[in-house]
Scaffold this active site. Sequence first.
Site, PDB file in Angstrom:
ATOM      1  N   ARG A   1       0.649  -1.194  -0.007  1.00 49.12           N
ATOM      2  CA  ARG A   1       0.067   0.035  -0.072  1.00 49.12           C
ATOM      3  C   ARG A   1       0.870   1.277   0.003  1.00 49.12           C
ATOM      4  O   ARG A   1       2.122   1.145   0.504  1.00 49.12           O
ATOM      5  CB  ARG A   1      -0.794  -0.010   1.420  1.00 49.12           C
ATOM      6  CG  ARG A   1      -2.111  -0.766   1.099  1.00 49.12           C
ATOM      7  CD  ARG A   1      -2.954  -0.306   0.330  1.00 49.12           C
ATOM      8  NE  ARG A   1      -4.241  -1.183   0.001  1.00 49.12           N
ATOM      9  CZ  ARG A   1      -4.315  -2.288  -0.493  1.00 49.12           C
ATOM     10  NH1 ARG A   1      -3.309  -2.554  -1.715  1.00 49.12           N
ATOM     11  NH2 ARG A   1      -5.454  -3.108  -0.727  1.00 49.12           N
TER      12      ARG A   1
ATOM     13  N   HIS B   1      -1.038   0.508  -9.856  1.00 49.35           N
ATOM     14  CA  HIS B   1      -1.627  -0.021  -8.711  1.00 49.35           C
ATOM     15  C   HIS B   1      -2.382  -1.356  -9.432  1.00 49.35           C
ATOM     16  O   HIS B   1      -3.523  -1.610  -9.261  1.00 49.35           O
ATOM     17  CB  HIS B   1      -2.705   0.447  -7.880  1.00 49.35           C
ATOM     18  CG  HIS B   1      -3.024  -0.088  -6.685  1.00 49.35           C
ATOM     19  ND1 HIS B   1      -3.383   0.610  -5.444  1.00 49.35           N
ATOM     20  CD2 HIS B   1      -3.336  -1.385  -6.460  1.00 49.35           C
ATOM     21  CE1 HIS B   1      -3.919  -0.471  -4.841  1.00 49.35           C
ATOM     22  NE2 HIS B   1      -3.647  -1.760  -5.160  1.00 49.35           N
TER      23      HIS B   1
END
Length: 316
Positions: free
Chosen positions: A231, A279
Amino acid sequence: MNTLLLGIGAWDPEPWRARFQAVLPGWQVVLPGEIFDRRAVRYAAAWKQPEGTFADLPLLDAIFSLGAGVDHLFKDKRLPEGVPVVRVVDPDLTTRMSEYVVMHCLMALRRVRVYDGFQRERKWIDLRDQPQASDIRVGLLGMGVLGQDAAAKLKTMGFQVAGWSRRPKAVEGVAMHHGADGLDALVAASDILVAMMPLTADTAGILDAMLFSRLPKAEAIGGPVLINVGRGGLQNETDILAALDTGTLGAAVLDVFQTEPLPEDSPLWSHPHVTVTPHNSAISSPPAIAAYVAAQITAHMEGKPLVNVVDPAHGY
Ligand code: OXD
């Protein structure tokens, strides 16, 4: 009619609705803005749902994350207490993640980005130094299902692989570390450091200048390499840039960012030693993930326990 509520805030929900409708025949699959009976909602599936999506659902039995991470769910201050949150553990997602990690470890080993630069400048340069995977130590932060799969595949390629987890854990064939001391030991012995851990209060900002200063020189690959597929909240981007500029880090491969999409004016985009991906190291594919969720729902309705339930105290 049994109803599944799809709280999807970041992707197009329609391909998900279509897949869920196919794997849960006879169910109604609804989206938050639609009119439906809130008492009929037995299960919910979510990816970055609008705040409060799952409030006031009196018969809700479980919420499924549509990705491996669940931090997006726990950000919701109106998430109903006591309703189990279930994460995805599926070979489709795991395989994609390991492909990404192994690919970037191999790219670092073979200095692919450096040779890309030479090619662009039409320079026939052979660095000659060509370490083997067995010369390079890869440290994995986070040894859940994803970390363990990546570890096994990196070992097949010949890398020396070590892992770190918050609590003591044994993983066959992998040198394991845990806790704060274990983190220092792992980092000090990682030519390539791969962050695969969840974002929690304990891990926020863990990839910072202090941690980078403990990395080895990793001269064989032009300096230590950071890969973050966890993350963006794990990393301090100012510290990453500073560490790249001083050579404390040789390169960074970042799939996740503090702000997503990565702002156009971020210096990370153009840094010669940074690889940016949007991502997508391991996307959640609707067919695979909907089948996984539907199988859990069917089993749960037959009285079997849910699996891969998140411990809310730890956030994973
Ligand atoms: C996930 C993600 O958690 O894609 O699966 O970030």
